[in-house]
Design an enzyme around this catalytic site. Structure first.
Site, PDB file in Angstrom:
ATOM      1  N   ASN A   2     -10.113   0.179   0.450  1.00 58.43           N
ATOM      2  CA  ASN A   2      -8.728   0.424   0.366  1.00 58.43           C
ATOM      3  C   ASN A   2      -8.119  -0.124  -1.197  1.00 58.43           C
ATOM      4  O   ASN A   2      -8.439  -1.501  -1.384  1.00 58.43           O
ATOM      5  CB  ASN A   2      -8.229  -0.377   1.482  1.00 58.43           C
ATOM      6  CG  ASN A   2      -6.573  -0.354   1.451  1.00 58.43           C
ATOM      7  OD1 ASN A   2      -6.201  -0.235   0.526  1.00 58.43           O
ATOM      8  ND2 ASN A   2      -6.115  -0.866   2.693  1.00 58.43           N
ATOM      9  N   HIS A  42      -2.966   7.341   2.478  1.00 54.06           N
ATOM     10  CA  HIS A  42      -3.302   6.091   2.030  1.00 54.06           C
ATOM     11  C   HIS A  42      -4.675   5.965   2.744  1.00 54.06           C
ATOM     12  O   HIS A  42      -5.134   5.908   3.961  1.00 54.06           O
ATOM     13  CB  HIS A  42      -2.560   4.861   2.306  1.00 54.06           C
ATOM     14  CG  HIS A  42      -3.075   3.770   2.131  1.00 54.06           C
ATOM     15  ND1 HIS A  42      -4.012   3.088   0.818  1.00 54.06           N
ATOM     16  CD2 HIS A  42      -3.024   2.419   3.026  1.00 54.06           C
ATOM     17  CE1 HIS A  42      -4.074   2.069   1.130  1.00 54.06           C
ATOM     18  NE2 HIS A  42      -3.587   1.313   2.202  1.00 54.06           N
ATOM     19  N   CYS A  57       0.880  -1.055   0.026  1.00 51.24           N
ATOM     20  CA  CYS A  57       0.058  -0.093  -0.030  1.00 51.24           C
ATOM     21  C   CYS A  57       1.046   1.168  -0.043  1.00 51.24           C
ATOM     22  O   CYS A  57       0.320   2.245  -0.253  1.00 51.24           O
ATOM     23  CB  CYS A  57      -0.994   0.099   1.159  1.00 51.24           C
ATOM     24  SG  CYS A  57      -2.302  -1.208   1.179  1.00 51.24           S
TER      25      CYS A  57
HETATM   26  O1  UT7 Z   1      -3.426  -0.808   3.735  1.00 59.53           O
HETATM   27  C1  UT7 Z   1      -3.221  -1.368   4.980  1.00 59.53           C
HETATM   28  C2  UT7 Z   1      -4.092  -2.551   5.047  1.00 59.53           C
HETATM   29  N1  UT7 Z   1      -4.746  -2.680   6.234  1.00 59.53           N
HETATM   30  C3  UT7 Z   1      -5.341  -1.858   7.232  1.00 59.53           C
HETATM   31  O2  UT7 Z   1      -5.115  -0.933   7.018  1.00 59.53           O
HETATM   32  C4  UT7 Z   1      -6.118  -2.596   8.185  1.00 59.53           C
HETATM   33  C5  UT7 Z   1      -6.030  -1.724   9.480  1.00 59.53           C
HETATM   34  N2  UT7 Z   1      -6.924  -2.316  10.770  1.00 59.53           N
HETATM   35  C6  UT7 Z   1      -7.981  -2.017  10.466  1.00 59.53           C
HETATM   36  O3  UT7 Z   1      -8.692  -1.448   9.571  1.00 59.53           O
HETATM   37  C7  UT7 Z   1      -9.054  -2.716  11.471  1.00 59.53           C
HETATM   38  O4  UT7 Z   1      -8.318  -3.421  12.677  1.00 59.53           O
HETATM   39  C8  UT7 Z   1     -10.077  -3.692  11.021  1.00 59.53           C
HETATM   40  C9  UT7 Z   1     -11.158  -2.846  10.262  1.00 59.53           C
HETATM   41  C10 UT7 Z   1      -9.425  -4.735  10.150  1.00 59.53           C
HETATM   42  C11 UT7 Z   1     -10.898  -4.350  12.032  1.00 59.53           C
HETATM   43  O5  UT7 Z   1     -11.564  -3.294  12.957  1.00 59.53           O
HETATM   44  P1  UT7 Z   1     -11.365  -3.369  14.610  1.00 59.53           P
HETATM   45  O6  UT7 Z   1     -11.995  -2.386  15.224  1.00 59.53           O
HETATM   46  O7  UT7 Z   1      -9.613  -3.501  14.968  1.00 59.53           O
HETATM   47  O8  UT7 Z   1     -12.068  -4.800  14.949  1.00 59.53           O
HETATM   48  P2  UT7 Z   1     -11.565  -6.052  15.770  1.00 59.53           P
HETATM   49  O9  UT7 Z   1     -10.627  -6.955  15.014  1.00 59.53           O
HETATM   50  O10 UT7 Z   1     -10.876  -5.335  17.120  1.00 59.53           O
HETATM   51  O11 UT7 Z   1     -12.940  -6.867  15.960  1.00 59.53           O
HETATM   52  C12 UT7 Z   1     -14.100  -6.083  16.827  1.00 59.53           C
HETATM   53  C13 UT7 Z   1     -15.331  -7.095  16.676  1.00 59.53           C
HETATM   54  C14 UT7 Z   1     -14.925  -8.563  17.210  1.00 59.53           C
HETATM   55  O12 UT7 Z   1     -16.008  -9.004  17.816  1.00 59.53           O
HETATM   56  P3  UT7 Z   1     -16.112  -9.171  19.377  1.00 59.53           P
HETATM   57  O13 UT7 Z   1     -14.831 -10.164  19.827  1.00 59.53           O
HETATM   58  O14 UT7 Z   1     -15.945  -7.996  19.894  1.00 59.53           O
HETATM   59  O15 UT7 Z   1     -17.468 -10.040  19.690  1.00 59.53           O
HETATM   60  C15 UT7 Z   1     -14.766  -9.399  15.754  1.00 59.53           C
HETATM   61  O16 UT7 Z   1     -15.039 -10.721  15.686  1.00 59.53           O
HETATM   62  O17 UT7 Z   1     -15.720  -7.022  15.295  1.00 59.53           O
HETATM   63  C16 UT7 Z   1     -15.826  -8.308  14.954  1.00 59.53           C
HETATM   64  N3  UT7 Z   1     -15.438  -8.507  13.389  1.00 59.53           N
HETATM   65  C17 UT7 Z   1     -16.642  -8.127  12.551  1.00 59.53           C
HETATM   66  N4  UT7 Z   1     -17.898  -8.057  12.840  1.00 59.53           N
HETATM   67  C18 UT7 Z   1     -18.486  -7.916  11.610  1.00 59.53           C
HETATM   68  C19 UT7 Z   1     -14.458  -8.540  12.833  1.00 59.53           C
HETATM   69  N5  UT7 Z   1     -14.510  -8.497  11.638  1.00 59.53           N
HETATM   70  C20 UT7 Z   1     -15.791  -8.324  11.487  1.00 59.53           C
HETATM   71  C21 UT7 Z   1     -16.412  -8.064  10.293  1.00 59.53           C
HETATM   72  N6  UT7 Z   1     -17.845  -7.710  10.285  1.00 59.53           N
HETATM   73  N7  UT7 Z   1     -16.018  -7.754   9.029  1.00 59.53           N
END
Ligand code: UT7
Length: 313
Positions: free
Chosen positions: A270, A240, A111
């Site tokens: 993204n 980005h 990225c």
């Molecule tokens: O170009 C660079 C590429 N990558 C990035 O920029 C990624 C950077 N990271 C992120 O954007 C975020 O970490 C994510 C969007 C990937 C995830 O968001 P988050 O706020 O870090 O979520 P999390 O992994 O802490 O998950 C929170 C909750 C969890 O449930 P519980 O344990 O609180 O019950 C996950 O199981 O959200 C749940 N969850 C989802 N729910 C619905 C995780 N992914 C999803 C989903 N849909 N797609």
């Protein structure tokens, strides 16, 4: 001599995938995706290849710059998803746009790729090797990363000009590379059920999030110091487009109002190396960039890698 951006162009596939459509494919929902990422929809390549999207973005950038394709000396394509290992995508673009005098090669810095390519282009121009360089960022992602990623290409034409401002910084941290990896399509064993199920991209989202929120403000500071410019003098910070919350946190840490951080990730998701040139093209087409505006561009992603440039429009 400094390379100055004199044309922008972008291409996104016609097919739009709304969050609700993804909810039919994987266990997710529109409200979660909007709240945690800011993304509402993205474009998905159906028949478009990486080289096709790159060439279309390049043609549009050249048309806008009024520079004929035969004047281009160098084509740089930043992509993690070329169709082939070789010939490189840049050579395919050269063929498509009839840039007969151009040399071309690809760069992969995930990225951050567009920034690394832009800085390479700048170095060629400053060294007097080239006068006109086409820099293209492309993404063509796997369906399994459908929540965050979208497909598209963005391009800029860089022309040598006297004076001008271009300050750059780039970093990599290979020791943390395993928090965001993409396996090669060729290496994957599709006949093995576990491997076939495994995502093309493996990501520890929270670690990438923390890395971005820390490193982006740092590199902005580094650029401002190098250029001896105050943050108040910067018209826009083009980051980005990975996640709205990353951009908001970076703006807060930098101490700059969020209104100076353009965003379009709600429409495209993204698009990896393409996100900054697509956004630049959108702002340019809307007439929001004035000659002499000072801009900061910053990318971050797999590697881990992060890079930024401070330039004058
Ligand atoms: O170009 C660079 C590429 N990558 C990035 O920029 C990624 C950077 N990271 C992120 O954007 C975020 O970490 C994510 C969007 C990937 C995830 O968001 P988050 O706020 O870090 O979520 P999390 O992994 O802490 O998950 C929170 C909750 C969890 O449930 P519980 O344990 O609180 O019950 C996950 O199981 O959200 C749940 N969850 C989802 N729910 C619905 C995780 N992914 C999803 C989903 N849909 N797609």
């Amino acid at each position: 001599m400094t390379g100055r951006i004199c044309g922008t162009g972008s291409y996104v596939p016609a097919r739009i995938v709304e969050n609700d459509e993804l909810a039919n494919l994987v266990d997710t929902n529109d409200a979660w995706i909007r709240e945690r990422t800011g993304i509402a929809r993205r474009h998905l390549a159906e028949n478009e290849t990486t080289s096709y999207m790159a060439a279309e973005a390049a043609k549009r950038a050249l048309a806008q710059s009024d520079i004929p394709a035969e004047d281009v000396d160098l084509i740089l394509v930043a992509t993690s998803t070329p169709e082939n290992v070789f010939p490189c995508t840049a050579c395919e673009v050269q063929r498509e746009i009839h840039a007969e005098h151009a040399a071309g090669f690809d760069l992969n810095a995930a990225c951050s790729g567009f920034l690394f390519a832009l800085q390479t282009a700048q170095a060629y121009i400053q060294a007097g090797i080239c006068r006109t360089v086409l820099v293209i960022g492309v993404d063509w992602s796997d369906r399994s990363t459908c929540i965050l990623f979208g497909d598209g290409a963005g391009a800029v034409v860089l022309r040598e000009s006297k004076g001008g401002l271009f300050v750059q910084a780039a970093h990599s941290d290979g020791a943390k590379g395993d928090v965001l990896t993409g396996c090669s399509r060729h290496r994957k064993n599709w006949d093995h059920p576990d491997e076939a199920k495994a995502a093309y991209i493996q990501m520890d989202g929270q670690s990438v999030f923390k890395f971005a929120v820390r490193r982006v403000p740092e590199i902005v500071e580094e650029l401002l110091e190098k250029a001896r410019i105050q943050k108040e003098e910067i018209s826009y910070f083009f980051l980005h487009q990975a996640n709205r919350r990353i951009i908001e946190a970076a703006a807060k840490r930098t101490g700059v109002d969020i209104s100076r951080f353009p965003m379009n990730l709600q429409e495209y998701g993204n698009t990896s190396a393409a996100s900054i040139p697509i956004l630049l093209d959108e702002w340019n087409k809307k007439g929001l960039l004035k000659k002499g505006d000072k801009l900061v561009l910053a990318g971050f992603g797999a590697g881990l890698s992060w890079a930024g440039s401070l330039l004058e429009w």
